[in-house]
Design a protein around this motif. Structure first.
Motif, PDB file in Angstrom:
ATOM      1  N   VAL A 309      19.518  -3.204 -19.924  1.00 55.37           N
ATOM      2  CA  VAL A 309      18.528  -3.773 -19.008  1.00 55.37           C
ATOM      3  C   VAL A 309      17.633  -2.649 -18.492  1.00 55.37           C
ATOM      4  O   VAL A 309      18.130  -1.620 -18.033  1.00 55.37           O
ATOM      5  CB  VAL A 309      19.200  -4.489 -17.819  1.00 55.37           C
ATOM      6  CG1 VAL A 309      18.133  -4.937 -16.807  1.00 55.37           C
ATOM      7  CG2 VAL A 309      20.004  -5.687 -18.291  1.00 55.37           C
ATOM      8  N   ILE A 310      16.322  -2.857 -18.598  1.00 54.48           N
ATOM      9  CA  ILE A 310      15.350  -1.969 -17.968  1.00 54.48           C
ATOM     10  C   ILE A 310      14.726  -2.752 -16.819  1.00 54.48           C
ATOM     11  O   ILE A 310      14.013  -3.731 -17.041  1.00 54.48           O
ATOM     12  CB  ILE A 310      14.261  -1.512 -18.948  1.00 54.48           C
ATOM     13  CG1 ILE A 310      14.871  -0.725 -20.109  1.00 54.48           C
ATOM     14  CG2 ILE A 310      13.220  -0.652 -18.232  1.00 54.48           C
ATOM     15  CD1 ILE A 310      13.859  -0.327 -21.177  1.00 54.48           C
ATOM     16  N   ALA A 311      15.033  -2.348 -15.598  1.00 52.14           N
ATOM     17  CA  ALA A 311      14.466  -3.001 -14.417  1.00 52.14           C
ATOM     18  C   ALA A 311      13.329  -2.140 -13.874  1.00 52.14           C
ATOM     19  O   ALA A 311      13.443  -0.916 -13.811  1.00 52.14           O
ATOM     20  CB  ALA A 311      15.533  -3.206 -13.357  1.00 52.14           C
ATOM     21  N   ILE A 312      12.239  -2.774 -13.488  1.00 48.98           N
ATOM     22  CA  ILE A 312      11.047  -2.053 -13.050  1.00 48.98           C
ATOM     23  C   ILE A 312      10.660  -2.535 -11.659  1.00 48.98           C
ATOM     24  O   ILE A 312      10.451  -3.728 -11.427  1.00 48.98           O
ATOM     25  CB  ILE A 312       9.874  -2.286 -14.026  1.00 48.98           C
ATOM     26  CG1 ILE A 312      10.255  -1.828 -15.437  1.00 48.98           C
ATOM     27  CG2 ILE A 312       8.627  -1.560 -13.555  1.00 48.98           C
ATOM     28  CD1 ILE A 312       9.277  -2.291 -16.496  1.00 48.98           C
ATOM     29  N   ASP A 313      10.581  -1.592 -10.747  1.00 47.57           N
ATOM     30  CA  ASP A 313      10.115  -1.877  -9.389  1.00 47.57           C
ATOM     31  C   ASP A 313       8.589  -2.013  -9.442  1.00 47.57           C
ATOM     32  O   ASP A 313       7.880  -1.047  -9.695  1.00 47.57           O
ATOM     33  CB  ASP A 313      10.538  -0.731  -8.480  1.00 47.57           C
ATOM     34  CG  ASP A 313       9.989  -0.869  -7.060  1.00 47.57           C
ATOM     35  OD1 ASP A 313       9.369  -1.910  -6.758  1.00 47.57           O
ATOM     36  OD2 ASP A 313      10.175   0.071  -6.270  1.00 47.57           O
ATOM     37  N   THR A 314       8.089  -3.205  -9.204  1.00 53.11           N
ATOM     38  CA  THR A 314       6.641  -3.441  -9.266  1.00 53.11           C
ATOM     39  C   THR A 314       6.057  -3.650  -7.866  1.00 53.11           C
ATOM     40  O   THR A 314       5.068  -4.364  -7.701  1.00 53.11           O
ATOM     41  CB  THR A 314       6.326  -4.661 -10.155  1.00 53.11           C
ATOM     42  OG1 THR A 314       7.005  -5.818  -9.627  1.00 53.11           O
ATOM     43  CG2 THR A 314       6.767  -4.420 -11.579  1.00 53.11           C
ATOM     44  N   SER A 315       6.677  -3.031  -6.874  1.00 51.66           N
ATOM     45  CA  SER A 315       6.129  -3.126  -5.518  1.00 51.66           C
ATOM     46  C   SER A 315       4.819  -2.359  -5.446  1.00 51.66           C
ATOM     47  O   SER A 315       4.478  -1.570  -6.328  1.00 51.66           O
ATOM     48  CB  SER A 315       7.131  -2.565  -4.499  1.00 51.66           C
ATOM     49  OG  SER A 315       7.370  -1.199  -4.759  1.00 51.66           O
ATOM     50  N   GLY A 316       4.104  -2.549  -4.347  1.00 47.87           N
ATOM     51  CA  GLY A 316       2.781  -1.941  -4.223  1.00 47.87           C
ATOM     52  C   GLY A 316       2.798  -0.429  -4.230  1.00 47.87           C
ATOM     53  O   GLY A 316       1.785   0.214  -4.529  1.00 47.87           O
ATOM     54  N   GLU A 321       0.199   2.224 -13.892  1.00 47.50           N
ATOM     55  CA  GLU A 321       0.073   3.094 -15.055  1.00 47.50           C
ATOM     56  C   GLU A 321       1.350   3.887 -15.285  1.00 47.50           C
ATOM     57  O   GLU A 321       1.792   4.060 -16.424  1.00 47.50           O
ATOM     58  CB  GLU A 321      -1.106   4.056 -14.845  1.00 47.50           C
ATOM     59  CG  GLU A 321      -1.345   4.987 -16.036  1.00 47.50           C
ATOM     60  CD  GLU A 321      -2.482   5.970 -15.782  1.00 47.50           C
ATOM     61  OE1 GLU A 321      -2.798   6.752 -16.690  1.00 47.50           O
ATOM     62  OE2 GLU A 321      -3.048   5.953 -14.669  1.00 47.50           O
ATOM     63  N   LEU A 322       1.981   4.339 -14.211  1.00 51.02           N
ATOM     64  CA  LEU A 322       3.211   5.113 -14.325  1.00 51.02           C
ATOM     65  C   LEU A 322       4.349   4.238 -14.850  1.00 51.02           C
ATOM     66  O   LEU A 322       5.190   4.696 -15.639  1.00 51.02           O
ATOM     67  CB  LEU A 322       3.582   5.697 -12.964  1.00 51.02           C
ATOM     68  CG  LEU A 322       4.597   6.846 -12.964  1.00 51.02           C
ATOM     69  CD1 LEU A 322       4.081   8.027 -13.777  1.00 51.02           C
ATOM     70  CD2 LEU A 322       4.904   7.287 -11.541  1.00 51.02           C
ATOM     71  N   VAL A 323       4.395   2.972 -14.428  1.00 49.58           N
ATOM     72  CA  VAL A 323       5.397   2.027 -14.922  1.00 49.58           C
ATOM     73  C   VAL A 323       5.278   1.871 -16.437  1.00 49.58           C
ATOM     74  O   VAL A 323       6.264   1.940 -17.171  1.00 49.58           O
ATOM     75  CB  VAL A 323       5.233   0.653 -14.234  1.00 49.58           C
ATOM     76  CG1 VAL A 323       6.030  -0.409 -14.970  1.00 49.58           C
ATOM     77  CG2 VAL A 323       5.665   0.734 -12.780  1.00 49.58           C
ATOM     78  N   GLN A 324       4.055   1.670 -16.912  1.00 48.44           N
ATOM     79  CA  GLN A 324       3.843   1.492 -18.346  1.00 48.44           C
ATOM     80  C   GLN A 324       4.211   2.752 -19.126  1.00 48.44           C
ATOM     81  O   GLN A 324       4.776   2.678 -20.217  1.00 48.44           O
ATOM     82  CB  GLN A 324       2.393   1.087 -18.607  1.00 48.44           C
ATOM     83  CG  GLN A 324       2.079  -0.317 -18.093  1.00 48.44           C
ATOM     84  CD  GLN A 324       0.609  -0.677 -18.248  1.00 48.44           C
ATOM     85  OE1 GLN A 324      -0.268   0.129 -17.959  1.00 48.44           O
ATOM     86  NE2 GLN A 324       0.346  -1.894 -18.708  1.00 48.44           N
ATOM     87  N   LYS A 325       3.914   3.912 -18.555  1.00 44.41           N
ATOM     88  CA  LYS A 325       4.272   5.166 -19.220  1.00 44.41           C
ATOM     89  C   LYS A 325       5.781   5.328 -19.288  1.00 44.41           C
ATOM     90  O   LYS A 325       6.319   5.855 -20.268  1.00 44.41           O
ATOM     91  CB  LYS A 325       3.638   6.353 -18.486  1.00 44.41           C
ATOM     92  CG  LYS A 325       2.145   6.493 -18.714  1.00 44.41           C
ATOM     93  CD  LYS A 325       1.592   7.721 -18.011  1.00 44.41           C
ATOM     94  CE  LYS A 325       0.103   7.888 -18.297  1.00 44.41           C
ATOM     95  NZ  LYS A 325      -0.464   9.079 -17.611  1.00 44.41           N
ATOM     96  N   PHE A 326       6.486   4.878 -18.243  1.00 46.98           N
ATOM     97  CA  PHE A 326       7.938   4.979 -18.250  1.00 46.98           C
ATOM     98  C   PHE A 326       8.544   4.096 -19.341  1.00 46.98           C
ATOM     99  O   PHE A 326       9.448   4.523 -20.066  1.00 46.98           O
ATOM    100  CB  PHE A 326       8.503   4.587 -16.882  1.00 46.98           C
ATOM    101  CG  PHE A 326       9.996   4.460 -16.866  1.00 46.98           C
ATOM    102  CD1 PHE A 326      10.794   5.590 -16.885  1.00 46.98           C
ATOM    103  CD2 PHE A 326      10.601   3.210 -16.848  1.00 46.98           C
ATOM    104  CE1 PHE A 326      12.176   5.482 -16.886  1.00 46.98           C
ATOM    105  CE2 PHE A 326      11.976   3.093 -16.845  1.00 46.98           C
ATOM    106  CZ  PHE A 326      12.765   4.227 -16.865  1.00 46.98           C
ATOM    107  N   MET A 374       1.921  -5.739 -22.353  1.00 49.40           N
ATOM    108  CA  MET A 374       2.618  -5.581 -21.076  1.00 49.40           C
ATOM    109  C   MET A 374       1.647  -5.431 -19.911  1.00 49.40           C
ATOM    110  O   MET A 374       0.701  -4.649 -19.967  1.00 49.40           O
ATOM    111  CB  MET A 374       3.536  -4.351 -21.132  1.00 49.40           C
ATOM    112  CG  MET A 374       4.241  -4.076 -19.815  1.00 49.40           C
ATOM    113  SD  MET A 374       5.170  -2.528 -19.842  1.00 49.40           S
ATOM    114  CE  MET A 374       5.723  -2.457 -18.141  1.00 49.40           C
ATOM    115  N   THR A 375       1.871  -6.176 -18.838  1.00 49.40           N
ATOM    116  CA  THR A 375       1.113  -6.048 -17.597  1.00 49.40           C
ATOM    117  C   THR A 375       2.103  -6.002 -16.437  1.00 49.40           C
ATOM    118  O   THR A 375       3.162  -6.640 -16.487  1.00 49.40           O
ATOM    119  CB  THR A 375       0.141  -7.221 -17.386  1.00 49.40           C
ATOM    120  OG1 THR A 375       0.878  -8.455 -17.421  1.00 49.40           O
ATOM    121  CG2 THR A 375      -0.932  -7.236 -18.455  1.00 49.40           C
ATOM    122  N   VAL A 376       1.768  -5.255 -15.403  1.00 51.28           N
ATOM    123  CA  VAL A 376       2.635  -5.144 -14.239  1.00 51.28           C
ATOM    124  C   VAL A 376       2.401  -6.328 -13.312  1.00 51.28           C
ATOM    125  O   VAL A 376       1.265  -6.632 -12.945  1.00 51.28           O
ATOM    126  CB  VAL A 376       2.367  -3.816 -13.495  1.00 51.28           C
ATOM    127  CG1 VAL A 376       3.215  -3.729 -12.234  1.00 51.28           C
ATOM    128  CG2 VAL A 376       2.657  -2.634 -14.403  1.00 51.28           C
TER     129      VAL A 376
END
Length: 453
Positions: A309-316, A321-326, A374-376
């Motif tokens: 599982v890859i969980a991504i914190d998409t809070s403000g 851009e950093l999320v997508q790079k990760f 992919m979009t955040v």
């Protein structure tokens, strides 16, 4: 010239002893150098202190605090191991940011004996940089100036210059030839002595470099411990120094090796030349008595990632851009090391205060397609608990057969579950955002730099 050299050596010893008295935690660092006359104004390679007598005397005559500051400036380069950075795109820029970083540290020590005039001249520029770069380390300044080149680099160099960096870039064997004859017993100066002047000739190029680098690495670690414990009063004044040492001595992580922690064993179809089928082996011995039949196995057991599982914190507070790079970084690591089985069960979950998206990936082709679109989603508050509750629900519904673990990419500002889940959970933080938050003891913590992502 002999008289000038003798006077210059006295100035160097006086500067060093002044620092001994005021900064006891620098004792080991101050004791390392062999004073060596050289055509360079003032420089070091980590082992020798090269000096031009005329330059030293003129600086001292102009302002005695300047001599102490220059000596401390040079020592701090060694403490932060600035000369051991081997891969540089822009050497002049690296020289500049190293000078800025050590001058910032010296200013923070509030030493009257090192308060040269250039300290006041630097104040406005350092105030501006502190607002843009935190903390003011050479590495962070270098990345900042790569993206925001200074308008007048020569003026900046003149403002922060304290020594010559030429020996940093010389091959190890050439460094000893920069100066003339090594400077005698008083040049080895300090209670702990120093290396013998002839020790370089006994080692190979790489041995000399690694030996001195390790020496300064040990000194840096000792200084950090001293500042954080025994010299607490001094450490309160040395905030910038302590911060730089923490950044310098923090443990570096190999993200590729880190991901392997979540792999499970399984068999793949591939000839294994190191193993053979025992059935054919014993059959050959039985049939031909002394002739075993060697048949390589057509499969081999490897450790790869099957369920994850890859969980991504998409809070403000987390940049899209950093999320997508990760996610791209994680995918690149898995793909380059053949970490996937042919059939996988990977869930990419986006969550702020609630679950925003769950995408199931079952093959490399599906991962490729997902990265393109992919979009955040989210950009609300932060709560880690919904993801763990959601994954527990998936496990109860038998979506996972053998879930090895979860990686949660976040800034850390959120509510953690009270109890450890039945699988490994790692929280990946960005160093620029992470500020020693209270992470539960059961959570694996990984701190990466932005450029590592």
């Amino acid at each position: 010239m002999q008289q000038a050299d003798s006077l210059a050596r006295e100035v160097l010893l006086l500067s060093r002893n002044t620092l001994f008295v005021n900064l006891r935690f620098l004792d080991a660092a101050l004791s390392q150098f062999i004073f060596t006359p050289a055509p360079l104004p003032f420089a070091t390679d980590g082992k020798r202190l090269y000096y031009d007598a005329r330059h030293v005397l003129l600086r001292y005559k102009e302002e005695k605090e300047q001599a102490v500051r220059d000596y401390l400036h040079l020592v701090m380069h060694c403490v932060f191991r600035h000369m051991y950075i081997h891969t540089l795109v822009d050497r002049p820029l690296w020289d500049l940011v190293c000078d800025i970083a050590v001058e910032e540290v010296i200013n923070g020590l509030l030493l009257p004996c090192a308060a040269a005039r250039r300290q006041e001249q630097q104040a406005a520029e350092l105030d501006r940089l502190r607002k843009e770069v935190k903390p003011l380390t050479a590495e962070k300044l270098y990345r900042y100036f790569i993206e925001h080149p200074p308008r007048n680099p020569e003026a900046l160099r003149a403002l922060f210059l304290g020594d010559d960096h030429t020996p940093w870039y010389l091959p190890p064997k050439a460094r000893g030839g920069v100066g003339g004859q090594d400077g005698g017993s008083d040049g080895q100066s300090g209670p702990s002595g120093g290396d013998s002047p002839d020790s370089d000739s006994l080692d190979s190029d790489s041995g000399v470099t690694s030996s001195m680098e390790q020496t300064w690495k040990d000194i840096s670690a000792r200084m950090q411990m001293d500042l954080e414990t025994f010299s607490k009063l001094q450490g309160d004044k040395a905030g910038a120094l302590t911060q730089n040492l923490r950044e310098l001595n923090r443990e570096r992580y190999d993200y590729t090796a880190f991901l392997k922690k979540f792999a499970v064993r399984g068999e793949v179809m591939r000839l294994d030349p190191d193993e053979f089928d025992y059935v054919y082996y014993t059959y050959g011995l039985k049939l031909y008595r002394n002739m075993p039949l060697i048949e390589p196995l057509e499969y081999r057991e490897v450790k790869r990632i099957r369920e994850f599982v890859i969980a991504i914190d998409t809070s403000g507070s987390v940049a899209g851009e950093l999320v997508q790079k990760f996610v791209q970084k994680t995918y690149n690591v898995l793909r380059s090391t053949e970490s996937f089985f042919s059939k996988i069960n990977l869930h990419i979950i986006q969550c702020d205060a609630e679950i925003q998206e769950d995408v199931k990936i079952t093959s490399q082709e599906e991962f490729d397609a997902y990265l393109k679109i992919m979009t955040v989603k989210g950009l609300g508050g932060t709560d880690f608990r919904p993801v763990f509750a959601y994954v527990d629900e998936l496990r109860r519904n038998r979506e996972f057969q053998n879930l090895k673990g979860m990686i949660y990419f976040t800034d850390g500002y959120g509510d953690f579950p009270e109890r450890k889940p039945d699988y490994d959970a790692a929280f990946v933080f960005v160093a620029d955002e992470f500020n020693n938050l209270d992470v539960p003891p059961w959570a694996i913590r990984l701190v990466l730099q932005k450029d590592e992502i």
